[in-house]
Design an enzyme around this catalytic site. Structure first.
Site, short mmCIF file in Angstrom:
data_model
loop_
_atom_site.label_atom_id
_atom_site.label_comp_id
_atom_site.label_asym_id
_atom_site.label_seq_id
_atom_site.Cartn_x
_atom_site.Cartn_y
_atom_site.Cartn_z
N HIS A 31 22.88 92.31 70.53
CA HIS A 31 21.88 92.65 71.53
C HIS A 31 22.25 93.94 72.26
O HIS A 31 21.37 94.69 72.69
CB HIS A 31 21.69 91.50 72.52
CG HIS A 31 20.90 90.37 71.96
ND1 HIS A 31 20.90 89.10 72.49
CD2 HIS A 31 20.07 90.32 70.88
CE1 HIS A 31 20.10 88.32 71.77
NE2 HIS A 31 19.60 89.03 70.79
N HIS B 33 14.91 91.86 60.57
CA HIS B 33 15.91 92.77 61.13
C HIS B 33 16.39 93.78 60.11
O HIS B 33 16.59 94.96 60.44
CB HIS B 33 17.13 91.98 61.64
CG HIS B 33 16.92 91.26 62.92
ND1 HIS B 33 16.92 91.88 64.14
CD2 HIS B 33 16.71 89.94 63.17
CE1 HIS B 33 16.72 90.98 65.11
NE2 HIS B 33 16.59 89.79 64.54
#
Length: 395
Positions: A254, A383
């Site tokens: 993140h 992703h």
């Protein structure tokens, strides 16, 4: 292992094609939506469970692939996917989207009608990319989703979104950065799809409030979990490794994903704080979570910089290599290209399935596999292909 040139666009495009070939066309359920559970060889091991995160991310995958390669079958899949969001996930009475449901012979049974802001962020992302792929009716759905998030989750006194609500929209006290990060991502896409500045304004506000204000409460990095007044909750899920959407600890993936988003935001709205913040977040992830022995980034580290989860996750490596490329292109600093190269080299050797396509989802610290479940609900290689598209733009 012979490595391709990861700075050659042809390498990245070939990899996207190979990854898409794992999912297309086997992922398409003719009766509606997509299958969500795949083993390494592509076999479907649960044909009926449908999760909002996979349903939306498939729309992203197909929309991006259509824009890149122009195959009309990809556009058909975008329409197929948005129809399932409208007809199966969305509740026409409450406006909410079912988090999980069962789909059998064209009939749905809702397993979990909880409303998650994280889920709505991906609904917004899906409609934004559908619109950019040419699905004109997605413009109205996009605006509808903004209105829903505004009415049900936006907390103007905090400048952030709440996280979770019951099916009848009673807010729960948990607050999280993850939903706001993906809301920022979705707002950037919504701005790119529509040109409406409200989406860019919101992306900027979210980015500042999470990566500057909230990070200042947790040693300069974003903690994942907060209470209803946005104070750090240091203990939430401390002893539960099973919650993939709310893990304990700082998340290197993140930190680098935010670095990527800050640089995308900077493209549209340059601000002097964005690049230094992106560099600081990326550098923190690489310095504190890179495994010098076995390669790759660990999943999580704690407040004393101790590794709290030594597993390796596919998405962490993918988001990090995208951020490295964007930083390298933005700064001209070769050490970011070096990071890009070592992230790719590691992923190419351990995560990419060169036989069947796609990436393995999760490995142990020593890069051994847990199972042959390559893509359970929530993965769909959004992703990995998304990272390739970002790098292609940077190159």
């Amino acid at each position: 292992m012979n490595l391709p040139d990861f700075r050659n666009p042809d390498t990245l495009l070939a990899h996207v094609r190979h990854t898409m070939a794992f999912y297309h066309p086997r992922a398409i359920d003719p009766s509606g939506g997509f299958y969500h559970f795949f083993r390494d060889d592509g076999s479907v091991y649960d044909a009926h469970t449908r999760h909002l995160v996979s349903s939306t991310r498939f729309v992203f995958n197909y929309a991006m692939a259509f824009r890149q390669f122009g195959d009309p079958a990809y556009l058909d899949a975008v329409r197929h996917g948005t129809a399932f969001l409208r007809d199966a996930h969305r509740d026409p009475v409450t406006g909410g989207y079912a988090w999980q449901l069962q789909w059998r012979d064209g009939v749905k049974t809702v397993d979990d009608a909880t409303n998650h802001c994280y889920g709505l962020a991906f609904v917004l992302l899906a409609y934004s990319h559908a619109l950019m792929a040419g699905v004109s009716e997605a413009r109205g759905w996009l605006a509808e989703t903004w209105d829903l998030m505004e009415a049900r989750f936006w907390e103007p006194q905090h400048g952030l979104y709440a996280d979770e609500a019951t099916p009848d929209w009673q807010l729960k006290p948990y607050r999280g950065q993850n939903a706001n990060m993906h809301a920022c991502e979705a707002m950037l896409a919504a701005f790119e799809a529509t040109g409406e500045t409200r989406y860019l304004d919101r992306a900027e506000l979210l980015a500042h409030n999470i990566t500057e204000r909230q990070a200042a409460l947790a040693h300069g990095l974003m903690w994942e979990h907060y209470d209803a007044s946005w104070q750090v909750d240091w203990d939430y899920n401390r002893n539960d490794k099973t919650n993939i959407f709310r893990p304990w600890g700082y998340q290197p993936g993140h930190l680098t994903e935010w670095a990527k988003l800050l640089l995308i935001l900077e493209r549209h709205r340059p601000q002097p704080w964005l690049l230094p913040r992106a560099e600081a977040l990326f550098d923190a992830a690489m310095s504190r979570a890179w495994d010098d022995e076995h390669g790759g980034l660990f999943y999580g580290f704690g407040p004393q910089n101790e590794i709290c989860d030594s597993d390796k996750y596919f998405w962490v490596q993918a988001e990090s290599l995208a951020a490295a490329a964007l930083l390298a292109a933005r700064t001209g600093n070769d050490h970011y290209w070096n990071d890009y190269q070592r992230l790719w080299a590691y992923s190419w050797e351990h995560f990419v399935d060169h036989e069947y396509g796609g990436w393995y989802r999760i490995l142990r610290f020593d890069n051994s596999k847990y199972s042959d479940e390559k893509s359970p609900a929530g993965k769909v290689d959004y992703h990995t292909m998304g990272a390739c598209y970002e790098v292609l733009g940077a190159l």
